[in-house]
Scaffold this motif. Sequence first.
Motif, mmCIF file in Angstrom:
data_model
loop_
_atom_site.group_PDB
_atom_site.id
_atom_site.type_symbol
_atom_site.label_atom_id
_atom_site.label_comp_id
_atom_site.label_asym_id
_atom_site.label_seq_id
_atom_site.Cartn_x
_atom_site.Cartn_y
_atom_site.Cartn_z
ATOM 1 N N ARG A 52 -5.948 1.764 -7.399
ATOM 2 C CA ARG A 52 -5.874 2.998 -6.618
ATOM 3 C C ARG A 52 -7.241 3.358 -6.060
ATOM 4 N N CYS A 78 7.062 3.513 -3.744
ATOM 5 C CA CYS A 78 5.996 4.165 -4.496
ATOM 6 C C CYS A 78 6.439 5.588 -4.817
ATOM 7 N N TYR A 112 -2.284 0.636 -4.469
ATOM 8 C CA TYR A 112 -1.984 -0.709 -4.011
ATOM 9 C C TYR A 112 -1.215 -1.468 -5.091
ATOM 10 N N SER A 118 0.842 -1.191 0.000
ATOM 11 C CA SER A 118 0.000 0.000 0.000
ATOM 12 C C SER A 118 0.874 1.237 0.000
ATOM 13 N N CYS A 119 0.366 2.287 -0.609
ATOM 14 C CA CYS A 119 1.053 3.573 -0.625
ATOM 15 C C CYS A 119 0.013 4.640 -0.343
ATOM 16 N N ALA A 120 0.098 5.237 0.832
ATOM 17 C CA ALA A 120 -0.849 6.276 1.225
ATOM 18 C C ALA A 120 -0.240 7.631 0.942
ATOM 19 N N SER A 135 -0.455 11.860 0.941
ATOM 20 C CA SER A 135 -1.054 13.015 1.610
ATOM 21 C C SER A 135 -0.460 14.274 1.015
ATOM 22 N N LYS A 170 -8.315 11.287 -0.114
ATOM 23 C CA LYS A 170 -7.685 9.967 0.008
ATOM 24 C C LYS A 170 -7.097 9.539 -1.323
ATOM 25 N N LYS A 171 -5.800 9.408 -1.341
ATOM 26 C CA LYS A 171 -5.085 8.954 -2.525
ATOM 27 C C LYS A 171 -4.215 7.771 -2.093
ATOM 28 N N THR A 172 -4.670 6.579 -2.390
ATOM 29 C CA THR A 172 -3.947 5.382 -1.994
ATOM 30 C C THR A 172 -3.747 4.492 -3.211
#
Length: 126
Positions: free
Chosen positions: A71, A97, A81, A20-22, A24, A77-79
Amino acid sequence: VQLQASGGGLVQAGGSLRLSCAGSGPIFSSYYMGWFRQAPGKEREFVAAVRLAGGSTYYADSVKDRFVISRVNAGAKKTVYLQMNSLRPEDTAVYYCAADRFSGGHSEKPGDYDYWGQGTLVTVSS
C-alpha cells in the motif's frame, strides 16, 4: 469513500499481473484494505489484506507465497496493490478491493468490509 480497481486482464498460466486500488474520500490510516475475488458460480473469497497504518499483511493460504499486497499511505493518497505471480487458471475471477473501517484486526469476511470497488476481471489461460 470511493475505491477504483484496475489492472485486470488476460494472462497465461505462470504469468504475473498487478492490480491497483485507488481510494478517495475519508479513508483513515486505521482502516484495513482487502482484496477479494469471485469466480463464476462461487462465493466471494478473501485473497489478502493490509492495514494502511504499519502495513501488516494477511493472505489466504491459496495465494500465500505467490501474491503480494502492498500500500501507499501518504496523506490523501491511499492506494493498495496486489502483485500476482505464478498465476494459475484457478485464479481466474473478478477481483474486488474493499475497505474495512474496523481497526480491531483484519477480517476475511466480505460482510465485514464497508466499502467496495467495482471489480476487475483476471483471466488466466492454461
